[in-house]
Design an enzyme around this catalytic site. Structure first.
Site, PDB file in Angstrom:
ATOM      1  CG  ASP A  99      -2.204   0.763   0.981  1.00 46.97           C
ATOM      2  OD1 ASP A  99      -2.501   1.076  -0.189  1.00 46.97           O
ATOM      3  OD2 ASP A  99      -2.926   1.046   1.963  1.00 46.97           O
ATOM      4  CG  ASP A 124      -7.648   0.591   2.832  1.00 46.73           C
ATOM      5  OD1 ASP A 124      -6.571  -0.022   2.782  1.00 46.73           O
ATOM      6  OD2 ASP A 124      -7.908   1.568   2.109  1.00 46.73           O
TER       7      ASP A 124
END
Length: 397
Positions: free
Chosen positions: A213, A284
């Site tokens: 990420d 997420d």
């Protein structure tokens, strides 16, 4: 204007800016993102635990021998991630991201159709408990045969029909609320059907995804001259109806007025003023959700193993209040704090932030600390759902 008179004006302006900045953190879009993401994780985790109970009951019905609760379900539909998969999943995700970045125009229709099919199945799974509640008084729970397609209950048929209807309306309208509904179904289904077997695998997976990420949000622009993660997440796809109309030459008025589709790989919520949208990727939600699902299953296993006296075997220097705090609640609070920190960071830097950079430390570190203090760290790290009697037969390395 004298300096003495200008000072109150500057203080007032700074106070107004601070108030506006603080108010932006609690607007409707941010509050919706917080509430929905936490509800999805909690609901998906308890659906997963309920599936374990159902599988345990089926095993008891099919076998006369009774055993202790095993956190690793034998259901074929459930996928358990091992250490190798946890290490290579960020690499696979990076390859998929690059394919979408370079060849999006070529694969967008296929990707949209595959996403719509998966979202249909996932949303049907999300609606299934409600449909079971609605159909229970008016129809028996007997399965109806559809030949080679299988056997289904009335509740399953109803949930699938409603899901197909919602996907069709989403394709025709492209409304963000319908896209959010499909993304919610995907989140719940992935949390319920994918399992982390141990804390070691959880740390490997989340640490690798944190690096993934951070790299694609912060450093991809230096290599590809564009923020790869943001571009892929926000790029709309051509509507399959429009593509089909152009391929079949159906005319300018057939299938040409449908909007482009924003794919359900994220949750988006508009602000109260409609000036902006808050966005949170389903990764997420799902990846920390898998960790919370794991600790919920461990809390339940430990509760059953200790006869409803969770933490009774912990160290003597740990207070009773600490022993009563569940791992699930501790990790869930950490997720909330991490999400809040990510939101504040995005407001300060005025740029997209890798949410896992904040979510992973705020969920893993409190969990590891509490497991160490309670004396459960060694068991949770390798074989959390094996009883001491069975594990003592093997030599520990």
């Amino acid at each position: 204007m004298s300096p003495a008179a200008a000072e109150p004006t500057r203080v007032s302006a700074m106070a107004e800016q601070t108030y506006s900045w603080a108010y932006s953190l609690v607007d409707s879009s941010q509050v919706s993102t917080f509430l929905i993401s936490i509800l999805l994780i909690v609901y998906g985790s308890f659906r997963s635990l309920n599936m374990d109970f159902e599988n345990q009951d089926k095993e008891k019905d099919n076998s006369s021998s009774s055993g202790s609760f095993n956190g690793n379900s034998t259901n074929n539909s459930i996928q358990t991630i091992d250490s190798t998969q946890a290490l290579f999943l960020p690499i696979g995700a990076s390859v998929s991201l690059l394919v979408m970045f370079f060849f999006f125009d070529s694969v967008q229709v296929v990707f949209t159709i595959c996403t719509a099919v998966l979202a249909t199945i996932a949303f049907a799974f999300l609606l299934l408990p409600m449909c079971q509640y609605l159909t229970r008084p008016c129809s028996p729970q007997n399965k109806i045969s559809f030949g080679c397609c299988g056997r289904f209950t009335a509740a399953e048929l109803l949930s699938f029909s409603l899901s197909v209807m919602l996907v069709l309306i989403w394709v025709l309208t492209g409304h963000w609320l319908l896209m959010d509904a499909l993304a919610m179904g995907l989140c719940v289904a992935m949390i319920a059907f994918v399992r982390l077997p141990s804390l070691k695998v959880s740390c490997l997976l989340l640490s690798g995804l944190l690096i993934y990420d951070v790299f694609w949000v912060f450093f991809s622009a230096y290599i590809f001259n564009s923020n790869v993660m943001v571009k892929v997440a926000t790029q709309p796809a051509d509507n399959p109806l429009d593509v089909l109309s152009r391929k079949l030459h159906l005319g300018p008025n057939v299938g040409r007025d449908v909007p482009r589709l924003s794919l359900p790989g994220k949750l988006v919520f508009p602000s109260s003023t409609g000036s902006h949208f808050s966005m949170l990727g389903i990764g997420d939600i799902v990846m920390p959700g898998l960790l919370l699902c794991f600790v919920l299953r461990y809390d339940n296993y430990k509760k059953q193993a200790n006869g409803d006296s969770c933490g009774a075997s912990g160290p003597a220097n740990i207070s009773g209040r600490m022993q009563k705090v569940s791992y699930f609640h501790c990790t869930l609070i950490g997720y909330f704090v991490g999400l809040l920190t990510a939101t504040v960071a995005s407001r300060i830097h005025r740029a997209a932030q890798p949410a896992l950079l904040y979510l992973v430390p705020f969920t893993l570190l409190p969990l590891l600390t509490m497991a160490y203090l309670k004396g459960d760290l060694r068991r949770m790290w390798s074989e959390p759902f094996h009883s001491k009697s069975s594990s003592s037969r093997f030599l520990e390395v």
